[in-house]
Design an enzyme around this catalytic site. Structure first.
Site, mmCIF file in Angstrom:
data_model
loop_
_atom_site.group_PDB
_atom_site.id
_atom_site.type_symbol
_atom_site.label_atom_id
_atom_site.label_comp_id
_atom_site.label_asym_id
_atom_site.label_seq_id
_atom_site.Cartn_x
_atom_site.Cartn_y
_atom_site.Cartn_z
ATOM 1 N N ASN A 212 0.841 -1.203 0.000
ATOM 2 C CA ASN A 212 0.000 0.000 0.000
ATOM 3 C C ASN A 212 0.873 1.248 0.000
ATOM 4 O OD1 ASN A 212 0.491 0.829 2.856
ATOM 5 N ND2 ASN A 212 -0.377 -1.205 3.221
ATOM 6 N N ASP A 281 -4.366 -6.176 5.200
ATOM 7 C CA ASP A 281 -5.401 -6.957 5.870
ATOM 8 C C ASP A 281 -5.363 -8.423 5.449
ATOM 9 O OD1 ASP A 281 -6.580 -4.914 7.425
ATOM 10 O OD2 ASP A 281 -7.427 -4.057 5.591
ATOM 11 N N LYS A 291 7.431 -17.533 -10.777
ATOM 12 C CA LYS A 291 6.636 -16.444 -11.339
ATOM 13 C C LYS A 291 5.433 -16.997 -12.108
ATOM 14 C CE LYS A 291 6.910 -12.582 -14.502
ATOM 15 N NZ LYS A 291 7.657 -11.921 -15.557
ATOM 16 N N ASP A 310 -4.320 -9.320 13.347
ATOM 17 C CA ASP A 310 -4.400 -7.905 13.737
ATOM 18 C C ASP A 310 -3.410 -7.702 14.882
ATOM 19 O OD1 ASP A 310 -5.063 -5.403 14.897
ATOM 20 O OD2 ASP A 310 -6.996 -5.485 13.854
ATOM 21 N N PHE A 331 -3.666 3.794 15.145
ATOM 22 C CA PHE A 331 -3.913 4.814 14.127
ATOM 23 C C PHE A 331 -5.060 4.350 13.244
ATOM 24 C CE2 PHE A 331 -0.974 8.422 13.527
ATOM 25 C CZ PHE A 331 -0.248 8.271 14.687
ATOM 26 N N LYS A 345 -13.196 2.494 15.921
ATOM 27 C CA LYS A 345 -11.976 1.663 15.859
ATOM 28 C C LYS A 345 -11.317 1.540 17.228
ATOM 29 C CE LYS A 345 -10.162 1.330 11.998
ATOM 30 N NZ LYS A 345 -9.583 1.593 10.702
ATOM 31 N N LYS A 349 -10.559 -2.109 18.613
ATOM 32 C CA LYS A 349 -9.179 -2.567 18.840
ATOM 33 C C LYS A 349 -8.888 -2.736 20.333
ATOM 34 C CE LYS A 349 -7.678 -2.058 14.492
ATOM 35 N NZ LYS A 349 -6.907 -2.973 13.670
HETATM 36 O O1 C5P Z 1 -8.040 -2.161 11.093
HETATM 37 P P1 C5P Z 1 -7.230 -1.045 10.598
HETATM 38 O O2 C5P Z 1 -6.141 -1.459 9.642
HETATM 39 O O3 C5P Z 1 -7.984 0.115 10.056
HETATM 40 O O4 C5P Z 1 -6.524 -0.475 11.931
HETATM 41 C C1 C5P Z 1 -5.493 0.398 11.928
HETATM 42 C C2 C5P Z 1 -4.675 0.262 13.181
HETATM 43 O O5 C5P Z 1 -4.450 -1.101 13.522
HETATM 44 C C3 C5P Z 1 -3.296 0.842 12.999
HETATM 45 O O6 C5P Z 1 -2.842 1.268 14.261
HETATM 46 C C4 C5P Z 1 -2.510 -0.357 12.486
HETATM 47 O O7 C5P Z 1 -1.114 -0.219 12.704
HETATM 48 C C5 C5P Z 1 -3.099 -1.489 13.292
HETATM 49 N N1 C5P Z 1 -3.134 -2.780 12.591
HETATM 50 C C6 C5P Z 1 -2.348 -3.816 13.026
HETATM 51 N N2 C5P Z 1 -2.437 -5.053 12.408
HETATM 52 C C7 C5P Z 1 -3.263 -5.249 11.368
HETATM 53 C C8 C5P Z 1 -4.075 -4.188 10.908
HETATM 54 C C9 C5P Z 1 -3.979 -2.974 11.536
HETATM 55 O O8 C5P Z 1 -1.575 -3.629 13.972
HETATM 56 N N3 C5P Z 1 -3.313 -6.427 10.795
#
Ligand code: C5P
Length: 407
Positions: A212, A281, A291, A310, A331, A345, A349
């Site tokens: 990304n 994700d 390849k 996560d 974040f 969020k 979280k």
């Molecule tokens: O779920 P989302 O990606 O929007 O959440 C963002 C927050 O969660 C950020 O702080 C990111 O660093 C953390 N994150 C993480 N592991 C993931 C997805 C997001 O630590 N797999």
């Protein structure tokens, strides 16, 4: 400008690195500092006062017999006005001189005459590697530190004499960074801070992958701000094109799984975890060993995905985080409705503090705008440089930490 209103005495002593002091002077002026250059006679052999006067926009002082000051006490006047004295380059001889409290030229006289409790003295050593390693220099560095001087580090590499090793003066940008750090309040002294930053890269095959647009800049700015606030910082970075701040332990990872295991292992020894990384994700269920070839018949490969762990949610659910020993900050990079999304969020979280920002407006940029959400409410941080925001955010995090047990 971070040095706005600051009055810096820039001292130059004899050494080839004087050529770097010209650029350092320019950087200090650009940051808003008023720079008063004071040179030793030896320094004037390497670079002229004319150059330094032009760059600092002020007359340069070299001699203690300079009669320009009405009371003829340049050493008193200049050292009383200063917010800091930075000697760059600082020769081995000048360090030896300071150590003994000798004062037979204007610069050493000023260093000795400065009010100790109010005017910090920062020294940027510059010398040949053998001189730097000599027991006399080692002894002098230790004693100068004990006497309250901030002896900055040295660089390593090619030396003017043709030898290679430690002892080069730090680069002007590094010296500016050290000076700025010096002025930061040490609100995270004694804390260990873990930060995840940048994107992750999930391989499809040996030449392709999913990633990304996260540049890692916010996470790196936070690492620097936390370091400047006195913390011991570890930065777990995905693939980014950024130089890690000096003094910060950096661990490079590629995939979400690598970031997950690095962060989980390190979170056990951290007091604060700040998750700025844009973790993918999902990852391809299978990373092909070879390849994937285009068949040329219009067929496209089917890709199956699995969800990545996560990292933040898992660490926030750990025993240490739930007991308050580890403070977690998340974040949220949203494309709209930041505040509402960030609030949701934070709960999802399970973190005490969540920082919202507009993702597409900040990726790769040097500035940003933040909204902080905690159990008490909302705090907006209007658009500013990522470094300035990082410093403010570090201040806000520090306020929310449990007080350190008295040692
Ligand atoms: O779920 P989302 O990606 O929007 O959440 C963002 C927050 O969660 C950020 O702080 C990111 O660093 C953390 N994150 C993480 N592991 C993931 C997805 C997001 O630590 N797999």
């Amino acid at each position: 400008m971070d040095l706005n209103g600051k009055h810096i005495v820039l001292g130059l002593t004899g050494g080839v690195a004087c050529y770097k002091a010209a650029y350092l002077c320019r950087l200090l002026v650009k940051e808003g500092a008023q720079v008063q250059v004071v040179m030793t006679e030896a320094a004037a052999q390497f670079i002229t006062p004319v150059t330094m006067q032009a760059l600092s926009n002020r007359p340069v002082y070299v001699s203690q017999w300079d009669a320009r000051e009405p009371n003829n006490m340049a050493h008193i006047n200049l050292s009383r006005e200063a917010d800091a004295i930075l000697v760059a380059p600082c020769s081995a001889d000048f360090m030896a001189k300071l150590l003994h409290g000798r004062a037979d030229d204007l610069l050493s006289l000023m260093c000795l005459a400065r009010p100790l409790e109010r005017v910090p003295l920062l020294l940027a050593p510059a010398m040949n590697r053998e001189m730097w390693a000599h027991p006399a220099t080692r002894r002098n560095v230790a004693q100068l530190r004990a006497d309250g001087a901030q002896v900055l580090g040295v660089g390593e590499g090619d030396q003017a004499c043709g030898e290679i090793g430690d002892g080069r003066m730090l680069e002007p940008e590094e010296l500016l960074e050290d000076l700025l750090a010096y002025f930061q309040p040490k609100v995270l002294a004694g804390r260990r801070v873990l930060i995840s930053a940048g994107p992750t890269f999930e391989a499809i095959d040996p030449v392709r992958g999913i990633t990304n647009l996260s540049s890692g800049k916010m996470g790196f700015a936070l690492a620097r701000a936390a370091r400047d606030a006195g913390a011991q910082v570890t930065l777990v970075a995905g693939p980014v094109h950024l130089t890690g701040p000096r003094g910060v332990q950096r661990i490079d990872v590629l995939t979400a799984l690598e970031m997950d295991s690095a962060c989980r292992a390190l979170a056990d020894q951290a007091d604060v975890f700040i998750a700025t990384a844009a973790v993918a994700d999902w990852r391809p269920a299978i990373a092909r060993a070879q390849k994937i070839k285009k068949q040329g018949d219009g067929q496209v490969p089917g890709l199956a995905f699995v969800e990545n762990p996560d990292i933040l949610a898992a660490i926030a659910a750990s025993e240490r985080a739930r007991s308050g020993a580890l403070y977690c900050v998340g974040f949220a990079a949203e494309s709209q409705d930041v505040e509402a999304q960030a609030k949701a969020k934070r709960l999802r979280k399970g973190v005490p503090l969540l920082v919202g920002n507009i993702g597409p407006a900040t990726f790769g940029k040097d500035d940003n705008a933040l909204v902080l959400i905690d159990g008490e409410g909302t705090l907006e941080m209007p658009r500013n440089s990522k470094q300035a925001l990082a410093r403010m955010l570090v201040g806000e995090i520090a306020k929310r930490l449990p007080t350190l047990a008295a040692v």
